[in-house]
Design an enzyme around this catalytic site. Structure first.
Site, PDB file in Angstrom:
ATOM      1  N   GLU A 134     -38.878-110.141 -31.894  1.00 43.35           N
ATOM      2  CA  GLU A 134     -39.587-109.406 -30.926  1.00 43.35           C
ATOM      3  C   GLU A 134     -40.658-108.770 -31.843  1.00 43.35           C
ATOM      4  OE1 GLU A 134     -37.737-106.372 -28.509  1.00 43.35           O
ATOM      5  OE2 GLU A 134     -36.527-107.757 -27.272  1.00 43.35           O
TER       6      GLU A 134
ATOM      7  N   LYS B 283     -42.653-106.201 -33.449  1.00 38.51           N
ATOM      8  CA  LYS B 283     -42.503-104.494 -33.589  1.00 38.51           C
ATOM      9  C   LYS B 283     -43.861-103.945 -33.517  1.00 38.51           C
ATOM     10  CE  LYS B 283     -40.481-101.217 -36.778  1.00 38.51           C
ATOM     11  NZ  LYS B 283     -41.425-100.136 -36.299  1.00 38.51           N
TER      12      LYS B 283
ATOM     13  N   ARG C  73     -43.049 -94.572 -29.469  1.00 34.91           N
ATOM     14  CA  ARG C  73     -41.874 -94.868 -28.448  1.00 34.91           C
ATOM     15  C   ARG C  73     -41.810 -94.065 -27.366  1.00 34.91           C
ATOM     16  NH1 ARG C  73     -35.905 -96.554 -30.769  1.00 34.91           N
ATOM     17  NH2 ARG C  73     -35.301 -97.658 -28.769  1.00 34.91           N
TER      18      ARG C  73
ATOM     19  N   ARG D 153     -39.568 -90.318 -28.925  1.00 33.52           N
ATOM     20  CA  ARG D 153     -38.443 -90.849 -29.795  1.00 33.52           C
ATOM     21  C   ARG D 153     -37.356 -89.927 -30.001  1.00 33.52           C
ATOM     22  NH1 ARG D 153     -35.492 -90.762 -33.370  1.00 33.52           N
ATOM     23  NH2 ARG D 153     -35.429 -91.844 -35.523  1.00 33.52           N
TER      24      ARG D 153
ATOM     25  N   GLU E 227     -42.662 -99.443 -26.035  1.00 38.74           N
ATOM     26  CA  GLU E 227     -43.492 -98.840 -27.252  1.00 38.74           C
ATOM     27  C   GLU E 227     -44.845 -98.687 -26.434  1.00 38.74           C
ATOM     28  OE1 GLU E 227     -42.578 -98.118 -29.940  1.00 38.74           O
ATOM     29  OE2 GLU E 227     -44.292 -97.982 -31.487  1.00 38.74           O
TER      30      GLU E 227
ATOM     31  N   GLU F 252     -46.284-104.311 -36.421  1.00 39.89           N
ATOM     32  CA  GLU F 252     -45.793-103.757 -37.762  1.00 39.89           C
ATOM     33  C   GLU F 252     -45.134-104.749 -38.443  1.00 39.89           C
ATOM     34  OE1 GLU F 252     -44.595 -99.483 -38.949  1.00 39.89           O
ATOM     35  OE2 GLU F 252     -43.917-100.258 -37.279  1.00 39.89           O
TER      36      GLU F 252
ATOM     37  N   LYS G  57     -34.919-104.206 -38.378  1.00 42.93           N
ATOM     38  CA  LYS G  57     -36.820-104.148 -38.362  1.00 42.93           C
ATOM     39  C   LYS G  57     -37.028-104.806 -39.705  1.00 42.93           C
ATOM     40  CE  LYS G  57     -36.323 -99.225 -39.682  1.00 42.93           C
ATOM     41  NZ  LYS G  57     -36.441 -97.933 -39.319  1.00 42.93           N
TER      42      LYS G  57
HETATM   43  P1  ATP Z   1     -36.303 -95.045 -37.239  1.00 42.84           P
HETATM   44  O1  ATP Z   1     -35.877 -93.830 -36.662  1.00 42.84           O
HETATM   45  O2  ATP Z   1     -35.471 -96.180 -37.175  1.00 42.84           O
HETATM   46  O3  ATP Z   1     -36.440 -94.426 -38.796  1.00 42.84           O
HETATM   47  P2  ATP Z   1     -38.794 -94.845 -36.786  1.00 42.84           P
HETATM   48  O4  ATP Z   1     -39.118 -94.339 -35.396  1.00 42.84           O
HETATM   49  O5  ATP Z   1     -39.334 -94.499 -38.236  1.00 42.84           O
HETATM   50  O6  ATP Z   1     -37.579 -95.427 -36.794  1.00 42.84           O
HETATM   51  P3  ATP Z   1     -39.436 -97.691 -37.079  1.00 42.84           P
HETATM   52  O7  ATP Z   1     -38.628 -97.560 -38.555  1.00 42.84           O
HETATM   53  O8  ATP Z   1     -40.745 -98.055 -37.526  1.00 42.84           O
HETATM   54  O9  ATP Z   1     -39.547 -96.276 -36.492  1.00 42.84           O
HETATM   55  O10 ATP Z   1     -38.518 -98.715 -36.153  1.00 42.84           O
HETATM   56  C1  ATP Z   1     -37.875 -98.614 -34.973  1.00 42.84           C
HETATM   57  C2  ATP Z   1     -39.326 -98.036 -33.949  1.00 42.84           C
HETATM   58  O11 ATP Z   1     -39.934 -99.412 -33.727  1.00 42.84           O
HETATM   59  C3  ATP Z   1     -38.576 -97.913 -32.554  1.00 42.84           C
HETATM   60  O12 ATP Z   1     -38.485 -96.464 -32.528  1.00 42.84           O
HETATM   61  C4  ATP Z   1     -39.743 -98.209 -31.771  1.00 42.84           C
HETATM   62  O13 ATP Z   1     -40.798 -97.071 -31.692  1.00 42.84           O
HETATM   63  C5  ATP Z   1     -40.630 -99.327 -32.430  1.00 42.84           C
HETATM   64  N1  ATP Z   1     -40.479-100.500 -31.833  1.00 42.84           N
HETATM   65  C6  ATP Z   1     -41.563-101.495 -31.561  1.00 42.84           C
HETATM   66  N2  ATP Z   1     -41.685-102.374 -30.915  1.00 42.84           N
HETATM   67  C7  ATP Z   1     -40.107-102.309 -30.847  1.00 42.84           C
HETATM   68  C8  ATP Z   1     -39.259-103.366 -30.242  1.00 42.84           C
HETATM   69  N3  ATP Z   1     -39.732-104.593 -29.864  1.00 42.84           N
HETATM   70  N4  ATP Z   1     -37.866-103.252 -30.294  1.00 42.84           N
HETATM   71  C9  ATP Z   1     -37.466-101.963 -30.377  1.00 42.84           C
HETATM   72  N5  ATP Z   1     -38.291-100.918 -30.907  1.00 42.84           N
HETATM   73  C10 ATP Z   1     -39.795-101.309 -31.221  1.00 42.84           C
END
Ligand code: ATP
Length: 639
Positions: A294, A296, A301, A317, A351, A450, A475
């Site tokens: 998918e 990103k 979030r 989040r 998102e 991203e 990711k």
């Molecule tokens: P983590 O808590 O895993 O460190 P993070 O909040 O720093 O995460 P990322 O590492 O960038 O964020 O990756 C996860 C985040 O990506 C998710 O919390 C969500 O906000 C975002 N996201 C965007 N697109 C999607 C998608 N298709 N499926 C799941 N998450 C997605």
């Protein structure tokens, strides 16, 4: 098993049967926890306390109320964190309360504060000089809990005076130990090095023991493991202590999950992803599994809840209620209800992304971050957003998290219609062809995303796993491919005095990871690159008010070494997202030391670089020391 064998060295005090619990008894336990360095022993002490609370309560209602109150006071909260009721009163207000409650001058208190750096110790030393005609009645746990709750909820112009009056009243009934913990609770940090995660383990043991006792049986390791699993699952699905304690007492902790399920209005702890470095790594990992890719999206979030009464809630989040920040989503949900007449309630994982209405395209995260966060009025909004739903967790009251992702996704497509430019589903590709995935990744980057999220699609491995950083979600950020490495979210705990161009301000910062077992912030590295001049100015403005004379008790740093010690310490309030080249062992920085070798060395970062402030995450959501050690060991295996 170890927990069952363990006898705490400290005896948890007896509590009066069928009577209100004296606050002084709880403070005795807090002091025992403060003085006990071993985590398992702390869990044992807390679980013994909870067991006492259950056994002295005469009715089921008393059991529930007493355990909820003692449990909340132990984690230093007054309600579920998503309700946003927080303690954390300012030092000045607490000093004022101490001055009038003990008859000491502000000057004396300030001197003590300089010496001890802990309002609790200052309170403990400040014996009351005021003689009282009548000795006030001792405080009970219920009184303290209710007062703290009321204080946390007070706002507005006259609230300071009301808070002062309530604190004063409590202080007059406190002995010195009670004053110490009361002040610390009010300040927002109990300093007992006991995080919520450990309290939950203690709770599981106490509830299991209680249940077995009622059945005339003894607890064994299998029962304990089952209780632990049930309670952890309950917390990730409905993170509400009151609801879980009530359900466990009424129906038994061993069957908790038969009676606890997702509820619109209670944020589910989000499922998290593990990082990967390449498409080939993904193909290796998911060799015999069907998976999906998918986009990103690079926004914020948003867990979007439609409640049966028609209201909307949006959670961040870190499960913070951010509905007020998105009044423009109310008409979107209204429209969704109109387009989909069968819908009564849902929980969607989305998102929320900045959206260019004219050109119908996604805008970068930087644009989204310019939206106001407080007092947002719909008519003033200039940055439009579009919701990209990538999962559905509940529909019309029914939890869907035990369905496969394929089924959930079909459920979502079948039951909700998209609204162009406002509500869409995430772009997806179901393919395991390297070239096709590479093209999709490139396209995602062109579309201002991203990178990709790769998820298992079928079977047990594709269920929604609340709060888990799962191998079933990977990711793949475009940055990883450029070899820059993963990004981390670290707590800012100190700063260095600026030199040269930065004279007069901060020159760099000291960062820490979060130890989820102990609730401590463990120093990990210095950072000085990646900041623009404007960012330095912003950081100075935001961090200045959080400066403290001494590092907080919950900050772990090698104080015997002057190497790298910052001149300025902060009350932890802020997270930095940083990129890092790699990890290295260090005798000075103690991140993850307790999980590594003999504990004398921790992990540090090489060449950290600032990316942005992470204000969508709570401090507890910072990269954990456990994750740091995992990443360090993964790197060591690769080398
Ligand atoms: P983590 O808590 O895993 O460190 P993070 O909040 O720093 O995460 P990322 O590492 O960038 O964020 O990756 C996860 C985040 O990506 C998710 O919390 C969500 O906000 C975002 N996201 C965007 N697109 C999607 C998608 N298709 N499926 C799941 N998450 C997605």
């Amino acid at each position: 098993k170890e927990l069952l064998k363990m006898e705490p060295d400290v005896k948890v005090p007896d509590l009066p049967v069928g009577k209100p619990i004296p606050y002084s008894k709880l403070c005795e336990v807090f002091e025992a926890l403060e003085n006990e360095p071993g985590r398992l022993k702390c869990i044992e002490i807390a679980s013994e306390l909870f067991t006492h609370v259950l056994s002295i309560s005469e009715t089921q209602e008393d059991q529930i109320r007493n355990l909820v109150e003692v449990n909340y006071l132990t984690i230093n909260r007054v309600s579920p964190d998503y309700e946003g009721l927080e303690l954390g009163l300012g030092e000045t207000l607490l000093m004022k309360a101490l001055a009038s409650g003990t008859g000491r001058s502000m000057q004396q208190l300030k001197e003590d504060m300089g010496e001890y750096g802990d309002i609790g110790l200052v309170a403990q030393k400040s014996r009351s000089k005021q003689s009282l005609m009548f000795k006030p009645k001792p405080l009970t746990v219920s009184q303290v809990f209710n007062n703290l709750k009321q204080i946390a909820g007070l706002s507005g112009s006259s609230s300071q005076n009301k808070k002062l009056a309530m604190i004063n009243k409590m202080l007059t009934s406190c002995d010195s130990r009670e004053a110490k913990f009361l002040m610390r609770s009010l300040e927002g940090s109990l300093r007992i090095q006991f995080a919520e995660k450990s309290v939950v383990v203690a709770l599981a043991k106490a509830l299991a023991e209680n249940e077995m006792r009622q059945k005339g049986k003894k607890i064994n390791p299998d029962v304990l493991a089952q209780a632990d699993e049930q309670i952890k699952e309950a917390f990730s699905q409905v993170p509400n202590h009151e609801l879980i304690i009530e359900t466990a007492i009424k129906y038994g902790v061993l069957n908790l999950m038969d009676h606890c399920t997702l509820k619109p209005g209670i944020p589910v702890k989000p499922m998290l992803a593990k990082p990967t470095k390449s498409i080939t790594e993904i193909l290796d990992q998911f060799e015999n599994q069907e998976f999906t890719c998918e986009y990103k999206y690079d926004g914020e979030r948003a867990q979007v809840h439609l409640l049966p009464d028609g209201t909307l809630r949006v959670y961040s989040r870190s499960s913070e209620n951010m509905t007020q920040r998105y009044p423009d989503l109310i008409p979107v949900v209204e429209e969704l209800k109109r387009l989909n007449p069968g819908v009564e309630s849902f929980i969607l994982d989305c998102e929320c992304v900045a959206w260019d209405k004219k050109q119908e395209k996604i805008l970068p995260f930087q644009i989204l971050s310019t939206r106001k966060r407080k007092d947002v009025k719909e008519e003033d909004i200039t940055v439009q957003v579009c919701l990209f739903a990538f999962d559905i967790l509940l529909y019309n009251g029914e939890s869907l998290i035990k369905m496969s992702l394929k089924e959930r996704r079909e459920y979502m497509y079948d039951n909700l219609k998209v609204i162009p430019g406002k509500f869409r589903f995430s772009e997806k590709l179901d393919s395991s062809d390297l070239d096709v995935i590479t093209k999709f990744l490139d396209q995602s980057v062109k579309d201002a995303c991203e990178g990709l999220m790769i998820k298992t699609l079928n079977g047990q491995d594709s269920l929604y796993e609340p709060s888990k950083r799962s191998r079933n979600w990977l990711k793949l950020k475009k940055d990883y491919l450029e070899g820059v490495g993963d990004s981390l979210d670290l707590v800012v705990i100190g700063a260095y005095v600026g030199k040269g161009k930065r004279t007069g301000g901060y020159g760099g910062f000291l960062l820490a990871s979060y130890n989820t077992d102990t609730g401590e912030y463990e120093a990990i590295c210095k950072i000085g690159t990646g900041f623009s001049d404007e960012m330095f100015a912003t950081l100075t403005e935001k961090l200045k008010p959080t400066e403290v004379a001494e590092p907080k008790g919950s900050i772990i740093y090698d104080k015997t070494s002057s190497r790298g010690a910052p001149e300025i310490w902060f009350e932890p309030t802020m997270l930095f997202e940083v990129k890092v080249a790699d990890f290295t062992e260090s005798p000075v920085y103690k991140a993850g030391a307790s999980l590594l070798g003999d504990g004398s060395k921790g992990v540090s970062l090489r060449f950290p670089r600032f990316i942005r402030i992470r204000d969508d995450k709570a401090l507890e959501d910072a990269t954990s020391s456990e994750q740091i050690v995992e990443l360090y060991e993964k790197q060591a295996n690769l080398n």
